[in-house]
Write a protein that holds these residues in place. Structure first.
Motif, PDB file in Angstrom:
ATOM      1  N   VAL A   9       1.070  -1.082   0.012  1.00 47.67           N
ATOM      2  CA  VAL A   9       0.088   0.074   0.039  1.00 47.67           C
ATOM      3  C   VAL A   9       0.771   1.318  -0.033  1.00 47.67           C
ATOM      4  CG1 VAL A   9      -1.835   1.410   1.276  1.00 47.67           C
ATOM      5  CG2 VAL A   9      -1.686  -1.145   1.312  1.00 47.67           C
ATOM      6  N   HIS A  10       0.705   2.278  -1.004  1.00 44.16           N
ATOM      7  CA  HIS A  10       1.350   3.357  -1.104  1.00 44.16           C
ATOM      8  C   HIS A  10       0.200   4.453  -1.001  1.00 44.16           C
ATOM      9  CE1 HIS A  10       3.475   6.371  -3.273  1.00 44.16           C
ATOM     10  NE2 HIS A  10       4.422   6.290  -2.324  1.00 44.16           N
ATOM     11  N   GLY A  11       0.685   5.399   0.155  1.00 46.92           N
ATOM     12  CA  GLY A  11      -0.364   6.515   0.069  1.00 46.92           C
ATOM     13  C   GLY A  11       0.083   7.620   0.010  1.00 46.92           C
ATOM     14  N   LEU A  12      -0.120   8.912  -0.727  1.00 45.80           N
ATOM     15  CA  LEU A  12       0.503  10.037  -1.085  1.00 45.80           C
ATOM     16  C   LEU A  12      -0.684  11.064  -0.831  1.00 45.80           C
ATOM     17  CD1 LEU A  12       3.034  11.630  -2.105  1.00 45.80           C
ATOM     18  CD2 LEU A  12       1.995  11.142  -4.438  1.00 45.80           C
ATOM     19  N   GLN A  13      -0.190  12.243  -0.210  1.00 40.92           N
ATOM     20  CA  GLN A  13      -1.071  13.518  -0.034  1.00 40.92           C
ATOM     21  C   GLN A  13      -0.416  14.288  -0.738  1.00 40.92           C
ATOM     22  OE1 GLN A  13      -1.048  13.855   4.568  1.00 40.92           O
ATOM     23  NE2 GLN A  13      -3.228  13.085   4.211  1.00 40.92           N
ATOM     24  N   HIS A  14      -1.241  14.884  -1.631  1.00 38.37           N
ATOM     25  CA  HIS A  14      -0.389  15.960  -2.678  1.00 38.37           C
ATOM     26  C   HIS A  14      -0.224  17.413  -2.075  1.00 38.37           C
ATOM     27  CE1 HIS A  14      -1.160  13.000  -5.775  1.00 38.37           C
ATOM     28  NE2 HIS A  14      -2.440  12.739  -5.359  1.00 38.37           N
ATOM     29  N   GLU A  15      -0.751  17.724  -1.206  1.00 34.32           N
ATOM     30  CA  GLU A  15      -0.482  19.180  -0.614  1.00 34.32           C
ATOM     31  C   GLU A  15       0.562  19.162   0.440  1.00 34.32           C
ATOM     32  OE1 GLU A  15      -3.680  18.024  -0.961  1.00 34.32           O
ATOM     33  OE2 GLU A  15      -4.699  19.503  -2.212  1.00 34.32           O
TER      34      GLU A  15
END
Length: 144
Positions: A9-15
């Motif tokens: 699982v790879h999570g990314l918050q763009h801000e």
């Protein structure tokens, strides 16, 4: 697909100025039940607030164009992703509960004999305030 799988699982918050995001790899169990892919796996980590080891039990359900992730343990929540839909619920932690809203803009599911790849784009609001636009990718693959 085998019963024993590797879940990435790879999570990314763009801000947030973090191009790497958060990634976890865990072994889990896979079942196909009434046409739904069911994957269960546990996350193990050290809770930085308490200094203790913590566990989250995860149940991932994939059905058609909908992905639901249920977390129980150190945090408790249920997140449902379906393109064009908004899911509201609570994100419960040992320090309190927060209202959570997920506004899903894209769900892409690719299935092969020994692998399922999922990519989801969504907006995340907590306590009625926008936190971030996010991308989560999940790869479930058979272990030999």
């Amino acid at each position: 697909m085998n019963n024993n799988v590797l879940v990435t699982v790879h999570g990314l918050q763009h801000e947030i100025d973090d191009k790497e995001g958060i990634q976890t790899k865990q072994t889990g169990n896979y079942r196909l039940v009434a046409g739904k892919h069911i994957i269960s796996y546990k996350e193990y980590f050290r809770d930085e607030e308490t200094g203790r080891d913590a566990t989250i039990s995860n149940l991932l359900k994939i059905s058609g164009d909908t992905v639901t992730l249920t977390k129980r343990g150190a945090t408790n929540t249920e997140m449902t992703f379906k393109t064009g839909k908004t899911h509201t619920g609570f994100y419960e932690t040992p320090f309190g509960s927060m209202q959570m809203s997920l506004d899903t803009t894209r769900v892409d599911i690719k299935e092969a004999d020994d692998k399922i790849e999922i990519s989801i784009d969504y907006g995340l609001d907590m306590n009625y305030s926008h936190v971030s636009d996010c991308t989560i990718t999940m790869v479930i693959e058979s272990l030999n």
